[in-house]
Design a protein around this motif. Sequence first.
Motif, short mmCIF file in Angstrom:
data_model
loop_
_atom_site.label_atom_id
_atom_site.label_comp_id
_atom_site.label_asym_id
_atom_site.label_seq_id
_atom_site.Cartn_x
_atom_site.Cartn_y
_atom_site.Cartn_z
N ALA A 13 0.83 -1.21 0.00
CA ALA A 13 0.00 0.00 0.00
C ALA A 13 0.87 1.26 0.00
CB ALA A 13 -0.94 -0.01 1.21
N GLU A 32 9.75 3.40 7.35
CA GLU A 32 9.52 1.95 7.44
C GLU A 32 10.27 1.41 8.65
OE1 GLU A 32 7.73 -0.70 6.09
OE2 GLU A 32 8.86 -1.70 7.67
N ARG A 40 4.38 -7.42 4.35
CA ARG A 40 4.02 -8.84 4.40
C ARG A 40 4.34 -9.59 3.10
NH1 ARG A 40 -1.83 -7.99 6.20
NH2 ARG A 40 -1.23 -5.78 6.17
N ASN A 56 2.75 -15.43 -0.89
CA ASN A 56 3.48 -16.37 -1.75
C ASN A 56 3.62 -15.87 -3.18
OD1 ASN A 56 3.91 -18.88 -0.12
ND2 ASN A 56 1.74 -18.51 0.24
N TYR A 57 2.61 -15.16 -3.62
CA TYR A 57 2.62 -14.72 -5.01
C TYR A 57 1.55 -13.65 -5.20
CZ TYR A 57 -1.01 -18.32 -4.83
OH TYR A 57 -2.09 -19.09 -4.46
N ILE A 131 7.38 4.78 13.43
CA ILE A 131 6.61 5.97 13.87
C ILE A 131 5.73 5.56 15.04
CG2 ILE A 131 4.89 7.68 13.17
CD1 ILE A 131 7.75 8.01 11.89
N ASP A 321 -4.51 -3.23 3.15
CA ASP A 321 -5.47 -4.30 2.85
C ASP A 321 -6.73 -4.18 3.71
OD1 ASP A 321 -4.17 -5.14 5.18
OD2 ASP A 321 -3.67 -7.15 4.42
N ARG A 328 -4.72 -9.14 0.15
CA ARG A 328 -4.01 -9.49 -1.09
C ARG A 328 -3.04 -8.37 -1.42
NH1 ARG A 328 -3.82 -14.35 -1.71
NH2 ARG A 328 -5.74 -15.34 -1.14
N VAL A 329 -1.89 -8.75 -1.95
CA VAL A 329 -0.87 -7.75 -2.28
C VAL A 329 -1.40 -6.75 -3.30
CG1 VAL A 329 1.42 -7.43 -3.31
CG2 VAL A 329 1.01 -9.37 -1.78
C1 LIG Z 1 1.29 -15.64 5.69
C2 LIG Z 1 0.66 -14.74 4.67
C3 LIG Z 1 0.35 -15.22 3.40
C4 LIG Z 1 -0.20 -14.40 2.43
N1 LIG Z 1 -0.39 -14.87 1.16
C5 LIG Z 1 -0.73 -14.01 0.18
C6 LIG Z 1 -0.65 -14.41 -1.19
O1 LIG Z 1 -0.22 -15.51 -1.53
N2 LIG Z 1 -1.04 -13.48 -2.13
C7 LIG Z 1 -1.45 -12.23 -1.80
O2 LIG Z 1 -1.77 -11.44 -2.69
N3 LIG Z 1 -1.49 -11.82 -0.51
C8 LIG Z 1 -1.13 -12.67 0.49
N4 LIG Z 1 -1.08 -12.25 1.78
C9 LIG Z 1 -1.61 -10.91 2.13
C10 LIG Z 1 -0.66 -9.78 1.71
O3 LIG Z 1 0.66 -10.08 2.13
C11 LIG Z 1 -1.13 -8.49 2.37
O4 LIG Z 1 -2.52 -8.29 2.17
C12 LIG Z 1 -0.42 -7.26 1.79
O5 LIG Z 1 0.98 -7.52 1.66
C13 LIG Z 1 -0.68 -6.07 2.71
O6 LIG Z 1 0.04 -4.94 2.29
P1 LIG Z 1 -0.05 -3.59 3.13
O7 LIG Z 1 0.83 -2.61 2.49
O8 LIG Z 1 -1.48 -3.25 3.37
O9 LIG Z 1 0.52 -3.96 4.59
P2 LIG Z 1 1.96 -4.47 5.02
O10 LIG Z 1 2.55 -5.31 3.96
O11 LIG Z 1 1.81 -5.05 6.37
O12 LIG Z 1 2.81 -3.13 5.09
C14 LIG Z 1 2.80 -2.27 6.21
C15 LIG Z 1 4.22 -1.81 6.47
O13 LIG Z 1 4.18 -0.88 7.56
C16 LIG Z 1 5.33 -1.11 8.37
N5 LIG Z 1 5.01 -0.55 9.70
C17 LIG Z 1 4.13 -1.01 10.61
N6 LIG Z 1 4.08 -0.18 11.68
C18 LIG Z 1 4.95 0.83 11.41
C19 LIG Z 1 5.33 2.00 12.13
N7 LIG Z 1 4.79 2.29 13.32
N8 LIG Z 1 6.26 2.82 11.58
C20 LIG Z 1 6.82 2.54 10.36
N9 LIG Z 1 6.48 1.44 9.65
C21 LIG Z 1 5.54 0.60 10.16
C22 LIG Z 1 5.48 -2.61 8.36
O14 LIG Z 1 6.81 -2.99 8.72
C23 LIG Z 1 5.17 -2.93 6.89
O15 LIG Z 1 6.32 -2.88 6.08
C24 LIG Z 1 -0.50 -13.05 2.76
C25 LIG Z 1 -0.20 -12.56 4.03
C26 LIG Z 1 0.40 -13.38 4.98
C27 LIG Z 1 0.79 -12.82 6.31
#
Ligand SMILES: Cc1cc2nc3c(=O)[nH]c(=O)nc-3n(C[C@H](O)[C@H](O)[C@H](O)COP(=O)(O)OP(=O)(O)OC[C@H]3O[C@@H](n4cnc5c(N)ncnc54)[C@H](O)[C@@H]3O)c2cc1C
Length: 348
Positions: A13, A32, A40, A56-57, A131, A321, A328-329
Amino acid sequence: MTEPLAVVGAGAAGCGVAYALREADFDVTIFEKSRGVGGRAATRRRNGCYYDLGANYIKPADDRTETLLTSLGTDGLVDIDAPVWTHDASGQIRRGDREEAHKWSYETGLTQFAKRLLGEAAATVEKGVEIARLERTADGDWAGWQLFDTTDTAVGRFETVILTPPAPQTSGILRRSQWIDARRRQLVEAIDAVPYRTIRSVLLHYPFSIEVPYYALVNGDREHPVGWLSREECKPGHVPDGESLLVVQLSPAWSEEHYDLPTERAGRRVAQLVAVLLDDSRLADPDWVDTQGWRYALPDVRVDEETVRSAEDEGLFFAGDWVVGEGRVHAAFWNGVSVGERVAEGHK
Ligand SMILES: Cc1cc2nc3c(=O)[nH]c(=O)nc-3n(C[C@H](O)[C@H](O)[C@H](O)COP(=O)(O)OP(=O)(O)OC[C@H]3O[C@@H](n4cnc5c(N)ncnc54)[C@H](O)[C@@H]3O)c2cc1C
């Protein structure tokens, strides 16, 4: 003059926000807390293997994601050909009945997605900065947000802030923030109403190959302790020939109960489960193991949209998400893009 804008979190995101603003008139800083990017969608490297510990993908539900992946470069982009099968509570394995879509990763792991997006975006990434809180500040004719890290050191002043950590972590930031406004409490309540599933990932490595006709098994009835099991060797570039690396994601019930079990013990327990599930006693004895706990793995619902957008006139935005209600990514990424586009639109 370009306006300073802060994004908290360099997951899909946060990278989506930065990517959407790559040609806009903002000076984007991403804070970050980890040493790497991708959130994730994380990759680790060990003993000559690359493995995706979280997502995973990327399985695009639409053409625009495939177009984006292509535009970020097809060099090292890999599609997983082998199918996903299912298993049930009793361990019965069945051929999957869903039509197989593309499942994209990269030779050097899914974290490449974030790296490539950030390579296109004109953003500064401050890694290792967590943060802790925000402070609403007015100074002469300037009004905006001051950000503080966990040592309570101010790390910058920004007119616009986009928070992208998982809902419980975003709500923690808001709880600690200084902003005398009824919307702070309303936002905390709405964000706290998003429950997350916990998943522990256990990685099992073997110095031999495992001959099965599928890439992965998913537990259809959600009654087995193994929620998901996949073979990293099906992703070109991830595992040297003649070796196997299993990614096992445990069910939320198992994961919560064994969240703090030390790696070696968790590895032994999970290897036993896998040996029984795949009916192969060799699998009880991996030559190395690794683990990663995801306390906030997948959001179960979407946050109330009206509330989460209620502070945008103060320059406070949210993406992730949990904002779209889809773990989902690509969903998190496109949510970040749409928030970035809204910010840019409001700035014109
Ligand atoms: C085990 C597992 C399997 C999955 N399998 C799939 C799959 O196969 N395909 C798929 O599409 N999706 C999958 N997902 C879901 C997908 O990974 C997530 O929905 C997506 O990556 C979320 O992205 P995001 O940017 O919303 O959050 P995040 O990826 O969680 O990003 C948030 C970021 O904020 C950072 N952060 C948190 N707090 C702070 C703070 N206070 N200060 C600074 N930085 C901070 C974190 O370190 C992180 O880097 C899976 C998730 C998991 C856990």
